[in-house]
Design a protein around this motif. Structure first.
Motif: not given
Ligand code: NZQ
Ligand code: ZN
Length: 390
Positions: A135-142, A185-187
């Protein structure tokens, strides 16, 4: 105390600016036929789609796009598994947020299973294998990029399941913080709230240790500080890189090696909320967190609140313990509100008339009332938390 544990994370992380230069070599280890999965188009706006296609010029690429947040078994997982079988796919490349990656993990298992894929996801049948996922992850979260879990929704069954299996670890994850500059900003706020909650789900456990507490408090401090910077200045590399790295530790067990297991009650509640109302995962968790804390506050859990008060929020310990605990709860509430999360479920579209049904759903899926849990939640407790969150 550090109790017994076995720890193994087989995922290789490629972290930093330009990390994806190694992508062709990594994918090539598994074969030449790639299923490229992505969501609703953010990777095209980022220029990442073109970059990946260029890097994959020597590969045969089949695409699955349109994977939605809270990824759906039908159509995304079913279609992806079918594409893998039809095209003899060797390896899946997920490019996007946790939803794209989770969907790809489920596809990887379902592609090698002849029966109904939901039987794997719902735990009825154990997978015997899965295609490799990069994967190339594009959101810091899970933290999905560094763990063996995926979370899949089945709309017709009004169900959202966490599916854990050793076969689901990505073989390699590419984490370039620059690809998160464009996250809204929300994500950004919701992703950080999710990661904060991952830490809290593991902090509220017994036994625990000074070492684990220290790591988790550092993680919370880093998340709470850097999200404010990233909201102010979305292209702040230092802040985005810390958020990305800390988030990746969320769910692979490293934060809680040797500690007790809490049972992850807030995630159990949130998964029901998203199953019924398709809300953003991190927002639901942020709303639940202070209400859950109020519900479980007791003499037995008090020490956890006091430690957070002293070590995270710098409270001096002069106030009575119960007052410190309430100040900690208020501090989390105020923090989530300060990063722009509406702190009532009604504002996220949740309807109060489903509370009883959701409580039953949580108990039947996650048994939050088991006595071994750090703070078991009865049906009445779940209802109180949900009502207070409205
Ligand atoms: O669909 P696209 O166009 O890509 O847009 C996405 C989506 O709309 C957008 N986005 C992603 N990267 C972006 C971007 N927009 C601009 N720039 C970028 N670089 O963000 C939106 C949300 O994406 P999503 O993948 O849904 O967010 P997240 O990473 O927070 O994933 C949430 C899902 O993960 C599950 C949640 O339940 C939820 O379904 N979880 C997975 C876990 C795991 N596998 O370990 C653990 C978590 O506790 C969680 O339950
Ligand atoms: Zn989560």
């Amino acid at each position: 105390m550090i109790g017994n544990f076995i720890y193994h994370t087989p995922t290789t992380l490629y972290f930093g600016k330009g990390a994806i230069r190694d992508l062709p070599e990594v994918l090539g280890r598994y074969g030449k036929r790639v299923l490229l999965t992505y969501g609703g188009g953010s990777i095209k706006k980022l220029g990442l789609y073109d970059k990946v296609k260029e890097l994959l010029r020597d590969f045969t690429v089949v695409e699955l796009s349109g994977i939605e947040p809270n990824p759906k078994y039908d159509p995304s997982v079913i279609t992806g598994a079918k594409l893998c079988r039809e095209h003899g796919v060797d390896v899946i490349l997920a490019v996007g947020g946790g939803s794209v990656l989770d969907c790809s993990k489920a596809i990887a298992a379902c592609a090698l299973y002849d029966g109904e894929g939901w039987d794997l996801i719902s735990g009825k049948v154990q997978a015997q294998g899965a295609l490799p996922v990069v994967d190339i992850i594009t959101l810091a979260a899970t933290g999905s990029e560094y763990d063996m879990g995926c979370v899949i929704s089945h709309t017709a069954l009004c169900d959202k399941r966490g599916y854990l299996d050793e076969h689901l670890y990505p073989v390699a994850s590419f984490l370039d913080p620059e690809y998160t500059f464009s996250v809204s900003k929300w994500q950004t706020a919701c992703g950080t709230a999710d990661a904060i909650n991952h830490v809290l789900e593991q902090f509220f456990a017994a036994p625990h240790s000074l070492f684990n507490d220290g790591v988790m408090i550092s993680a919370l401090r880093s998340l709470m500080t850097n999200v404010k910077i990233a909201l102010e200045k979305p292209d702040d590399y230092a802040a985005r890189s810390e958020l990305m790295y800390v988030c990746s530790w969320g769910c692979n067990g490293i934060l809680a090696n040797g500690a007790g297991y809490s049972g992850w009650p807030m995630h159990a509640i949130e998964h029901a909320l998203s199953a019924y109302f398709d809300i953003t995962h991190g927002a639901g968790l942020a709303v639940i967190t202070p209400r859950w804390m109020e519900e479980i506050l007791s003499d037995r859990t008090m020490e956890r609140f006091v430690t957070l008060g002293k070590d995270l929020f710098g409270m001096d310990g002069a106030a009575p313990e119960v007052e410190t605990a309430h100040r900690v709860i208020a501090a989390f509430y105020d923090f989530f509100a300060s990063i722009g999360i509406p702190m009532h479920l009604g504002e996220l579209g949740v309807k109060a008339d489903k509370i009883g049904e959701m409580a039953d759903h949580i108990l039947s899926h996650d048994s939050t009332d088991e006595p071994w849990m750090f703070a078991p939640l009865s049906r009445e407790a779940l209802i109180r938390i949900l009502q207070a969150s409205m």
